[in-house]
Design a protein around this motif. Structure first.
Motif, PDB file in Angstrom:
ATOM      1  N   GLU A 167       0.836  -1.204   0.000  1.00  0.00           N
ATOM      2  CA  GLU A 167       0.000   0.000   0.000  1.00  0.00           C
ATOM      3  C   GLU A 167       0.869   1.251   0.000  1.00  0.00           C
ATOM      4  O   GLU A 167       2.034   1.215   0.373  1.00  0.00           O
ATOM      5  CB  GLU A 167      -0.886   0.038   1.257  1.00  0.00           C
ATOM      6  N   ARG A 168       0.260   2.355  -0.388  1.00  0.00           N
ATOM      7  CA  ARG A 168       0.845   3.697  -0.306  1.00  0.00           C
ATOM      8  C   ARG A 168       2.254   3.813  -0.901  1.00  0.00           C
ATOM      9  O   ARG A 168       3.188   4.259  -0.233  1.00  0.00           O
ATOM     10  CB  ARG A 168       0.831   4.186   1.154  1.00  0.00           C
ATOM     11  N   TYR A 219      -2.333  -6.763   9.252  1.00  0.00           N
ATOM     12  CA  TYR A 219      -1.517  -5.537   9.181  1.00  0.00           C
ATOM     13  C   TYR A 219      -0.434  -5.553  10.269  1.00  0.00           C
ATOM     14  O   TYR A 219       0.008  -4.505  10.721  1.00  0.00           O
ATOM     15  CB  TYR A 219      -2.404  -4.308   9.327  1.00  0.00           C
ATOM     16  N   ASP A 267       1.195   3.407   7.147  1.00  0.00           N
ATOM     17  CA  ASP A 267       1.011   4.501   6.171  1.00  0.00           C
ATOM     18  C   ASP A 267       2.271   5.356   6.151  1.00  0.00           C
ATOM     19  O   ASP A 267       2.808   5.704   7.215  1.00  0.00           O
ATOM     20  CB  ASP A 267      -0.165   5.393   6.587  1.00  0.00           C
ATOM     21  N   GLU A 305      -2.541   8.963  10.546  1.00  0.00           N
ATOM     22  CA  GLU A 305      -2.240   8.119   9.386  1.00  0.00           C
ATOM     23  C   GLU A 305      -2.114   9.018   8.168  1.00  0.00           C
ATOM     24  O   GLU A 305      -2.300  10.227   8.249  1.00  0.00           O
ATOM     25  CB  GLU A 305      -3.382   7.124   9.133  1.00  0.00           C
ATOM     26  N   GLY A 312      -9.538   3.429   9.632  1.00  0.00           N
ATOM     27  CA  GLY A 312      -9.585   2.490   8.504  1.00  0.00           C
ATOM     28  C   GLY A 312     -10.022   3.187   7.227  1.00  0.00           C
ATOM     29  O   GLY A 312      -9.515   4.259   6.886  1.00  0.00           O
ATOM     30  N   TRP A 313     -10.999   2.605   6.525  1.00  0.00           N
ATOM     31  CA  TRP A 313     -11.451   3.187   5.250  1.00  0.00           C
ATOM     32  C   TRP A 313     -12.470   4.302   5.453  1.00  0.00           C
ATOM     33  O   TRP A 313     -12.885   4.945   4.500  1.00  0.00           O
ATOM     34  CB  TRP A 313     -12.084   2.096   4.367  1.00  0.00           C
ATOM     35  N   GLN A 347      -9.322  10.834   2.212  1.00  0.00           N
ATOM     36  CA  GLN A 347      -8.136  10.682   3.074  1.00  0.00           C
ATOM     37  C   GLN A 347      -6.926  11.049   2.220  1.00  0.00           C
ATOM     38  O   GLN A 347      -6.739  10.497   1.130  1.00  0.00           O
ATOM     39  CB  GLN A 347      -8.031   9.219   3.549  1.00  0.00           C
TER      40      GLN A 347
END
Ligand code: GAL
Length: 332
Positions: A98-99, A124, A182, A230, A250-251, A289
């Protein structure tokens, strides 16, 4: 002949009209339609801007990092998968990446990609920073390594671990290394810094990379211990550094936060919300986000992901221009 000439003129007028319409309608704030690249970044190289991001075709796990190219933020060319997660044993199909953040190293004449890496079947919890590199901007990026950050090293100016505030998670992970989820990467001259959510997302950590660009050099600090941040976005204006972050939900969108400092590795202070809008836009950061900041035609813009937690492949992208007042940035 006359008829052919007439047709050519008609065709040219139509073509010009379409071209102009497109240019006239081109709006950077709306220009990211049909792009599947989330949580990543944009870098400018030669005459193009390259957008890297998570390929969210699959529900859940990200397997590829996509790259797109543009010169005007209106028309984008898909330039392929810059990095495949299954290129390496450790980044198997069920691992998470991710990211992604890509930088260019002038001294090494290479591109480096940093990403949040979770090993297969660990949820995670492995919380590693992954590094890959390529000679070509669009890849393929070759996996180098993944690691926990700063094992066995205390933050700057710290002589004893008991001096640290909110240190339960920090102490728990001291020997094996702190978590890194993140993230963003910030370059200043030849120095490169990693800023990531650590200590179960409770504390951000800013760490300096060493000259290999695949290791840290032990110079690091904690930012906002127990602040729960984050999605860090780091930038500098004049001689002040700014951080825009999200909270931790989270999302689900939450309230963005703004921090500032005169020294990247010390003295960060919380400023407040960077959003000027309705209460609901403040509380949800316009439903997005943040992922990164980029410059186009002298203006700064923030790229935000508006996640669809039911089906991540349907997540949208929001672009917000950065405005300034009394030395602080805000979005409206
Ligand atoms: C978000 C984070 C994303 C992703 C997600 C998983 O808060 O910013 O990058 O990790 O959590 O729930």
């Amino acid at each position: 002949m006359k008829r052919v000439l007439f047709n050519i003129i008609l065709f040219s007028i139509a073509f010009l009209y379409i071209g102009n319409t497109k240019a006239g309608n081109c709006n950077i704030l709306l220009g990211f339609d049909n792009i599947n690249a989330h949580g990543g970044n944009i870098i400018k190289y030669e005459n193009f801007y390259y957008l890297f991001g998570e390929n969210r075709n699959n529900k859940g796990v990200v397997k590829n990092i996509n790259v797109y190219k543009t010169s005007d933020f209106c028309s984008w060319t898909f330039s392929g998968n810059a990095f495949y997660s299954n290129n390496n044993h450790n980044i198997g199909a069920s691992g998470i990446i991710e990211r992604p953040k890509v930088i260019y190293s002038v001294s090494k004449k290479r591109f480096y990609m940093y990403f949040h890496h979770e090993l297969p079947n660990t949820g995670y919890n492995s919380a590693l920073i992954g590094v890959a590199s390529s000679q070509n901007i669009v890849g393929p990026y070759k996996y180098i390594r993944s690691f926990r950050i700063n094992p066995g090293v205390l933050p700057r100016h710290t002589k004893n671990i008991n001096e640290l505030k909110y240190s339960d998670f920090f102490k728990r992970d001291f020997h094996k290394g702190q978590m890194s989820r993140d993230l963003t990467v910030y370059q200043e001259g030849g120095d490169v810094f990693l800023i990531s959510s650590s200590e179960d997302n409770s504390t951000l950590i800013v760490s300096q990379l060493d000259s290999t660009l695949a290791n840290l050099n032990g110079n690091y600090n904690r930012i906002s211990p127990h602040g729960y941040n984050e999605a860090p976005i780091l930038f500098k204006e004049g001689n002040t550094y700014f951080l825009i972050t999200s909270g931790v939900s989270g999302w689900k969108p939450n309230k963005a936060k703004l921090y500032k400092s005169k020294n990247l590795l010390d003295d960060w202070v919380y400023v407040g919300t960077p959003i000027r809008s309705s209460k609901s836009n403040i509380n949800t950061t316009f439903g997005g986000q943040g992922a990164f900041i980029f410059k186009y035609n002298m203006d700064d813009y923030i790229f935000l992901d508006s996640w669809d937690s039911e089906n991540l492949s349907k997540s949208n992208i929001l672009i917000k221009k950065v405005y300034w007042e009394n030395g602080n940035p805000y979005l409206k």
